[in-house]
Design an enzyme around this catalytic site. Structure first.
Site, PDB file in Angstrom:
ATOM      1  N   HIS A 133       9.531  -8.116   0.671  1.00 13.21           N
ATOM      2  CA  HIS A 133       9.322  -6.687   0.453  1.00 13.21           C
ATOM      3  C   HIS A 133      10.624  -5.930   0.743  1.00 13.21           C
ATOM      4  O   HIS A 133      11.379  -6.313   1.649  1.00 13.21           O
ATOM      5  CB  HIS A 133       8.212  -6.192   1.388  1.00 13.21           C
ATOM      6  CG  HIS A 133       7.682  -4.850   1.039  1.00 13.21           C
ATOM      7  ND1 HIS A 133       8.273  -3.684   1.467  1.00 13.21           N
ATOM      8  CD2 HIS A 133       6.614  -4.475   0.292  1.00 13.21           C
ATOM      9  CE1 HIS A 133       7.583  -2.656   1.008  1.00 13.21           C
ATOM     10  NE2 HIS A 133       6.575  -3.105   0.280  1.00 13.21           N
ATOM     11  N   ASP A 172       0.854  -1.185   0.000  1.00 19.11           N
ATOM     12  CA  ASP A 172       0.000   0.000   0.000  1.00 19.11           C
ATOM     13  C   ASP A 172       0.890   1.234   0.000  1.00 19.11           C
ATOM     14  O   ASP A 172       2.099   1.141   0.194  1.00 19.11           O
ATOM     15  CB  ASP A 172      -0.994  -0.015   1.167  1.00 19.11           C
ATOM     16  CG  ASP A 172      -0.329  -0.096   2.526  1.00 19.11           C
ATOM     17  OD1 ASP A 172       0.901  -0.326   2.587  1.00 19.11           O
ATOM     18  OD2 ASP A 172      -1.018   0.067   3.542  1.00 19.11           O
ATOM     19  N   TYR A 215       2.872   4.803   0.812  1.00 24.06           N
ATOM     20  CA  TYR A 215       3.519   5.360   1.996  1.00 24.06           C
ATOM     21  C   TYR A 215       2.484   6.125   2.811  1.00 24.06           C
ATOM     22  O   TYR A 215       1.649   6.835   2.251  1.00 24.06           O
ATOM     23  CB  TYR A 215       4.646   6.310   1.600  1.00 24.06           C
ATOM     24  CG  TYR A 215       5.753   5.674   0.786  1.00 24.06           C
ATOM     25  CD1 TYR A 215       6.644   4.768   1.355  1.00 24.06           C
ATOM     26  CD2 TYR A 215       5.927   6.008  -0.556  1.00 24.06           C
ATOM     27  CE1 TYR A 215       7.675   4.208   0.605  1.00 24.06           C
ATOM     28  CE2 TYR A 215       6.959   5.459  -1.313  1.00 24.06           C
ATOM     29  CZ  TYR A 215       7.827   4.559  -0.719  1.00 24.06           C
ATOM     30  OH  TYR A 215       8.843   4.007  -1.461  1.00 24.06           O
ATOM     31  N   PHE A 248       6.098   2.565  -4.706  1.00 22.87           N
ATOM     32  CA  PHE A 248       7.486   2.769  -4.287  1.00 22.87           C
ATOM     33  C   PHE A 248       8.058   4.131  -4.691  1.00 22.87           C
ATOM     34  O   PHE A 248       9.100   4.524  -4.193  1.00 22.87           O
ATOM     35  CB  PHE A 248       8.405   1.651  -4.812  1.00 22.87           C
ATOM     36  CG  PHE A 248       8.032   0.290  -4.307  1.00 22.87           C
ATOM     37  CD1 PHE A 248       8.267  -0.064  -2.996  1.00 22.87           C
ATOM     38  CD2 PHE A 248       7.427  -0.633  -5.152  1.00 22.87           C
ATOM     39  CE1 PHE A 248       7.907  -1.325  -2.518  1.00 22.87           C
ATOM     40  CE2 PHE A 248       7.072  -1.892  -4.680  1.00 22.87           C
ATOM     41  CZ  PHE A 248       7.311  -2.235  -3.362  1.00 22.87           C
TER      42      PHE A 248
END
Length: 216
Positions: A179, A61, A63, A74
């Site tokens: 991740h 999801d 930031y 990202f």
């Protein structure tokens, strides 16, 4: 209200008429800020159309820090003064993998080369990571991936939430890794060499590689 007219061919997905109204209504009940900004909510889909998509990077999801999410998984707006966290680790792996040093944090150049930078949830309340994972965004993710099943693509699935959406068939390249978050990158993201692997696969198919460093 989010503008759906910029979605292009993605607007044909059933999600928009059948599921989006309920999610949109739920978002109006949030009492605090939600990220990314409303005008960037569907930036990933707007920027990279289905027929242009060659690579999919699937995150979790956005930031949840103010000013950090820009609608591309990202990606962080250039000039953001805080820590890069996941993106910083992506850049470390890029350096180790390809010897490419990247400082530009806005990943729009990847999107423009056919890299769909999609999160499995497109919104997050400020300071509450993962709080919208059960809001209904998973249907959109599944429909997007199904739409991309018409020809082989490369999929980078980073983290368990992303890996639950792994496509099947069609000759896709599917690369999984933990991740890139500081909490998990050392469990196998570092050393996974995703960027060279994708470029090798693309070139074997007669396609141009991705300029991951953003120097072209």
């Amino acid at each position: 209200m989010a503008d759906l007219t910029r979605l292009g061919a993605w607007r044909e997905l059933p999600f928009w008429d059948e599921a989006w109204p309920g999610i949109e209504a739920a978002l109006t009940t949030e009492h605090g800020p939600v990220h990314p900004p409303e005008n960037r909510l569907f930036a990933a889909l707007e920027r990279t159309q289905p027929d242009d998509t060659r690579v999919v990077i699937l995150g979790q999801d956005p930031y949840h820090t103010p000013g950090k999410a820009d609608g591309l998984a990202f990606s962080i707006p250039d000039g953001f003064p805080g820590r890069l966290d996941s993106l910083g680790n992506i850049f470390k792996e890029l350096q180790d993998d390809l010897g490419a040093s990247r400082t530009r944090t806005d990943l729009a150049d990847w999107a423009d080369q056919g890299v769909l930078l999609l999160n499995t949830a497109l919104t997050v309340p400020e300071g509450r990571a993962g709080a919208h994972r059960r809001l209904g965004w998973d249907r959109l993710t599944r429909e997007v991936i199904a739409r991309l099943g018409d020809r082989p693509r490369a999929f980078l699935l980073w983290g368990a939430p992303a890996q639950r959406f792994a496509p099947v068939g069609c000759g896709h390249l599917i690369l999984t890794a933990p991740h890139p978050s500081p909490l998990s990158a050392h469990r196998g993201f570092f050393g996974s060499r995703p960027f060279s692997s994708v470029n090798r696969w693309l070139m074997d198919r007669g396609e141009r590689p991705i300029d991951w460093a953003g120097q072209a």
